[in-house]
Design an enzyme around this catalytic site. Structure first.
Site, PDB file in Angstrom:
ATOM      1  N   ARG A 130       0.911  -1.188  -0.141  1.00 15.14           N
ATOM      2  CA  ARG A 130       0.134   0.002  -0.012  1.00 15.14           C
ATOM      3  C   ARG A 130       0.831   1.341   0.034  1.00 15.14           C
ATOM      4  O   ARG A 130       0.564   2.171  -0.593  1.00 15.14           O
ATOM      5  CB  ARG A 130      -1.153   0.116   1.113  1.00 15.14           C
ATOM      6  N   LYS A 227      -2.899   6.320   1.377  1.00 19.12           N
ATOM      7  CA  LYS A 227      -2.683   6.957   2.842  1.00 19.12           C
ATOM      8  C   LYS A 227      -1.550   8.020   2.822  1.00 19.12           C
ATOM      9  O   LYS A 227      -0.560   8.044   3.585  1.00 19.12           O
ATOM     10  CB  LYS A 227      -2.148   5.714   3.961  1.00 19.12           C
ATOM     11  N   GLU A 263     -16.389   6.614   4.627  1.00 19.37           N
ATOM     12  CA  GLU A 263     -15.721   6.084   5.721  1.00 19.37           C
ATOM     13  C   GLU A 263     -15.647   7.043   7.130  1.00 19.37           C
ATOM     14  O   GLU A 263     -16.070   8.332   6.927  1.00 19.37           O
ATOM     15  CB  GLU A 263     -14.277   5.567   5.455  1.00 19.37           C
TER      16      GLU A 263
END
Length: 380
Positions: A130, A227, A263
């Site tokens: 990621r 992220k 989210e």
């Protein structure tokens, strides 16, 4: 007394021997790097078997500095040999890319202690992957997957006295990738620093969420799906406002229609009705959480029907359960959600799907339940 099968010093000696080839294959600069490794393997001032002086029954989630951090710099095309150093402050140029243009990424994972004293890491290669995907989006150099995982192992073992006793929590590991090279005009940094530090972590109580309509977390074709550090400061205003009103956190809607769930500030969300579980699809605005993916697989194994789809906010009214997933929270029950002045309450506690999935996930992470998926790495 905890029996150790691989000491911190032993691990670093293996790293040193594998990183520096024989004379026939010596790279330029190996001598200085080798001396750095020698410094790195100086005996720790702490016993290999001792625990830190901590109240293990009351950890919470706050920064509690541990002993060591890992640092690796990339000034050319790739990262080389990193090293451990005592936890401390960084020295940065005022024009560092991360300070001026927010060029940075972070990850989060955990280390758990088994009953036999060995330490487990949960799916670290997924964090590494990621980070690589995020680095590409943010025009950054990133460590290889092997470098990332090896750095996590080194950092965990260096801080092993901070890994809680079995069942008392976990050691939270925070990998960071930041642009440390100086820039003035808008451009990628010329140098990147990959570092990992550690803190302590315990579970959380049931959440009570507030559906946010004034602020957006992410927009289409933006960076909501990676992220990056720049995703998180913008949520602080809404989160602070919600907490001042007695809520735990904020649940965001899509920026285009304001009708669909996305989210929470730093974790994914699931709703459950009977044997059906749904979670918003990761369509570019939602982070593809590693705990999220793991819970989806475990739920399918337990016989639940799991759908990744568009979930309208109105569906919250009919849900039996709502829960959140993330590295920090694990699988956390949501006790209530407030939307447009209406408070909706959900099942929590014994006998819930959330409890079932959380028990399975924690069981695998702690080595209590057999890991049939190859998710756990035992490092000591």
């Amino acid at each position: 007394m905890i029996k150790r099968t691989a000491s911190f010093r032993g691990l670093l000696l293996r790293v040193a021997s594998s990183s520096f080839p024989s004379k026939s294959g010596v790279r330029r600069g190996c001598a200085s790097q080798a001396s750095a490794v020698q410094r790195m393997i100086e005996p720790s001032p702490y016993s290999e078997d001792e625990y830190a002086d901590v109240d293990w029954d009351n950890l919470g989630f706050g920064l509690r500095p541990t002993d060591y951090m890992y640092i690796n710099k990339c000034e050319d095309a790739e990262f080389g040999q990193g090293q451990l150093s005592p936890f401390g402050n960084l020295k940065l140029s005022p024009s560092a890319g991360v300070l001026n243009y927010g060029q940075g990424l972070f990850e989060g994972t955990k280390g758990y202690r088994k009953e036999n004293g060995h330490i487990l890491l949960f799916r670290p290669e997924q964090n590494a992957l990621r980070m690589k995907i995020g680095a590409e989006r943010m025009c950054m150099q990133s460590p290889s997957i092997d470098q990332f995982v090896d750095a996590l192992k080194q950092t965990t073992l260096a801080n092993r006295r901070w890994v809680p006793p079995p069942g008392k929590g976990s050691l939270y590991l925070r990998p960071l990738l930041i642009g440390t090279g100086p820039v003035l005009g808008l451009a990628p940094a010329s140098e990147y620093t990959f570092l990992i530090y550690a803190s302590l972590l315990e579970g959380t109580a049931p959440l009570n969420l507030y559906v946010e309509e004034d602020f957006d977390r992410a927009s289409r074709r933006g960076t909501g799906g990676v992220k990056t550090i720049s995703n998180y400061a913008p949520v602080l205003k809404a989160q602070t406002r919600a907490k001042s009103r007695g809520y735990s956190d904020v649940l965001y809607l899509d920026s285009a229609t304001k009708k669909n769930l996305e989210e929470v500030s730093s974790c994914n969300i699931f709703i459950a009705k009977g044997k059906a579980i749904s979670t918003p699809a990761t369509n570019g605005t939602i982070l593809a959480g590693i705990t999220r993916r793991s819970v989806i697989e475990l739920a399918c194994d337990h016989g639940y029907q799991v759908d990744e789809r568009v979930i309208q906010v109105d569906e919250l009214v009919d849900a039996d359960e709502v829960f959140c997933t993330g590295t920090a929270v694990g699988v956390a029950p949501v006790g209530s959600i407030t939307y447009q002045g209406k408070r909706m309450e959900y099942k929590t506690g014994s006998g819930t799907i959330c409890e079932e999935l959380n028990a399975t996930l924690i069981g695998i992470q702690r080595g209590i339940i057999e890991d049939k998926k190859g998710w756990v790495i035992e490092i000591d």
